[in-house]
Design an enzyme around this catalytic site. Structure first.
Site, PDB file in Angstrom:
ATOM      1  N   LYS A 262       0.835  -1.208   0.000  1.00 20.32           N
ATOM      2  CA  LYS A 262       0.000   0.000   0.000  1.00 20.32           C
ATOM      3  C   LYS A 262       0.867   1.255   0.000  1.00 20.32           C
ATOM      4  O   LYS A 262       0.495   2.265  -0.614  1.00 20.32           O
ATOM      5  CB  LYS A 262      -0.957  -0.027   1.194  1.00 20.32           C
ATOM      6  CG  LYS A 262      -1.973  -1.164   1.128  1.00 20.32           C
ATOM      7  CD  LYS A 262      -2.927  -1.117   2.311  1.00 20.32           C
ATOM      8  CE  LYS A 262      -3.816  -2.346   2.336  1.00 20.32           C
ATOM      9  NZ  LYS A 262      -3.051  -3.589   2.614  1.00 20.32           N
ATOM     10  N   ASP A 307       6.334   1.114  17.021  1.00 18.84           N
ATOM     11  CA  ASP A 307       5.144   0.484  17.594  1.00 18.84           C
ATOM     12  C   ASP A 307       3.955   1.378  17.266  1.00 18.84           C
ATOM     13  O   ASP A 307       3.863   2.515  17.749  1.00 18.84           O
ATOM     14  CB  ASP A 307       5.312   0.332  19.105  1.00 18.84           C
ATOM     15  CG  ASP A 307       4.151  -0.416  19.755  1.00 18.84           C
ATOM     16  OD1 ASP A 307       3.054  -0.439  19.173  1.00 18.84           O
ATOM     17  OD2 ASP A 307       4.350  -0.974  20.847  1.00 18.84           O
ATOM     18  N   CYS A 376      -7.684  -7.098   6.480  1.00 17.34           N
ATOM     19  CA  CYS A 376      -7.927  -8.140   5.474  1.00 17.34           C
ATOM     20  C   CYS A 376      -8.664  -9.315   6.131  1.00 17.34           C
ATOM     21  O   CYS A 376      -8.360 -10.478   5.867  1.00 17.34           O
ATOM     22  CB  CYS A 376      -6.622  -8.596   4.819  1.00 17.34           C
ATOM     23  SG  CYS A 376      -5.397  -9.281   5.956  1.00 17.34           S
TER      24      CYS A 376
END
Length: 424
Positions: A262, A307, A376
């Protein structure tokens, strides 16, 4: 072909023992194997086929043996499943050859004592057939579609029976290979023409600047791939980027970027102008992003080990933020069939983790900027419910778009995305 069957059985044993990812195992084993392209294709089809149909194969085998399948030794179990897969699902393989080769494999292994057992079980199936349950109970669906009952119950609760059956059917079909054309170097028409000159067929990929291959190729070895003319990316992911629609000159943040697809597509949308920060928790995954950006000649991508749930007040504000969070992955079962066999209880903590990342992502957005949340998976608890919670608790963010990509309807991987705009 005998060596191909042996390699497939060894790979299945390794994945079962080590809970290894199928794509990494297959790529690693085939990379060092001295096999013809035809045999490599056979090995790959056999491994993924057995993983796809594991519960179905074990149900049929168990009906023809006195020993519980879980008690069968690992190599024998792998050989039995791969032989039965050939018998039931590979039309070009004679059933007799599948049985004979299976017996030979076990005879030549440390489990040679099981050769007669393998022969008896497989020949019993040839004589009596492989009956499967036909009703729509959760158990029967689990057997027919080789999907654990907890996953099926999740799909039923979220989408109902007919959609669940359609989702499961799609999960057993081959996944298309869809390419994102690198618009900085070529066009879809030019790349399609160049593939055609090599005898490789393509068709439009369902979204602008996407192509779907009509036949398999060795992606990593392909000269167009090495020259950075494309990267592999499903239509759903490409569509999600088009929803966020980053513009040239903007500052964009991809908080959970690896392996980078992406980010690469966003950089192309931005015409390689501006700043694109691509972050991930692990250094080795950051290197994947850096290698891909270099191959595609995308110079605006800046990587960082980070993170995603932790806020850095020293970071600047961003025009657009992509928050593609870790998820249960139930939208990509046709690409990673081993995912469905993980206990769904392992995903219980994910919504809170996802929400923490989404809230943190929102802090980086400038007034008027846009935030895309995506997964997803096909669990509403990780998708619509998380987005609704965010909307309720952050009224300054207006939801502009929301869509769940269902494989049987959208002809893509299972995917979800929601777009928010920060008022001000």
């Amino acid at each position: 072909m005998a060596n191909a069957r042996k390699l497939a059985a060894a790979a299945l044993v390794r994945m079962e023992k080590q809970s290894a990812y199928s794509n990494l195992t297959v790529t690693g084993m085939l990379g060092g194997a001295e096999l013809s392209p035809t045999d490599k294709a056979f090995v790959s089809a056999l491994i993924y086929g057995v993983l796809d149909r594991k519960l179905t194969l074990q149900y049929v085998l168990s009906a023809h043996m006195k020993t519980p399948f879980c008690k069968v030794s690992p190599y024998t179990a792998a050989v039995l499943q791969s032989a039965l897969y050939q018998i039931l699902y590979m039309d070009k393989v004679p059933a007799s050859a599948a049985v004979n080769e299976a017996v030979k494999l076990v005879k030549c292994s440390k489990e040679s004592r099981n050769a007669a057992f393998v022969n008896a079980v497989l020949r019993s199936i040839l004589r009596e057939g492989a009956a499967l349950p036909t009703d729509d109970s959760v158990f029967s669906l689990s057997v027919r579609y080789s999907c654990p009952q907890d996953v099926i119950q999740s799909f039923l609760a979220d989408y109902g029976l007919e959609n669940t059956k359609a989702i499961l059917e799609e999960s057993l079909r081959p996944a298309p290979i869809t390419l994102r054309v690198n618009t900085l170097k070529t066009t879809a028409e030019e790349l399609a023409s160049a593939f055609a000159q090599r005898g490789i067929g393509t068709e439009p990929g369902g979204i602008e600047n996407a192509l779907s291959l009509t036949q398999g190729i060795d992606i990593a070895a392909d000269p167009f791939y090495r020259d950075g003319l494309f990267h592999v990316q499903d239509t759903s992911s490409q569509t999600a980027v088009s929803v966020l629609a980053p513009q040239p000159g903007e500052r964009v943040l991809d908080l959970c970027a690896a392996p980078g697809g992406k980010s690469f597509t966003m950089a192309q949308w931005m015409q390689n102008k501006g700043e694109l920060w691509a972050c991930d928790l692990y250094e080795n995954r950051i290197r994947l992003i850096e290698d891909g950006a270099k191959r595609l000649d995308l110079s605006i991508i800046k990587t960082a080990v980070n993170d995603a749930a932790l806020y850095h007040d020293e970071w600047p504000s961003f025009d657009r933020v992509l928050c593609d969070v870790p998820c249960s992955g139930l939208g990509v079962l046709r690409r990673k069939p081993e995912i469905k066999y993980k206990p769904l209880s392992d995903s219980a903590a994910l919504p809170e983790i996802q929400y923490a990342i989404l809230q943190n992502a929102a802090k980086y957005l400038r007034p008027g900027g846009k935030l895309l949340y995506s997964t997803c998976t096909l669990r509403r608890a990780e998708n619509e419910e998380t987005a609704a919670r965010f909307s309720n608790e952050h009224p300054v963010f207006r939801k502009m778009y929301e869509h769940t990509f269902l494989p049987h309807m959208d002809k893509t991987d299972g995917f979800y995305c929601a777009l928010f705009q920060k008022e001000g």
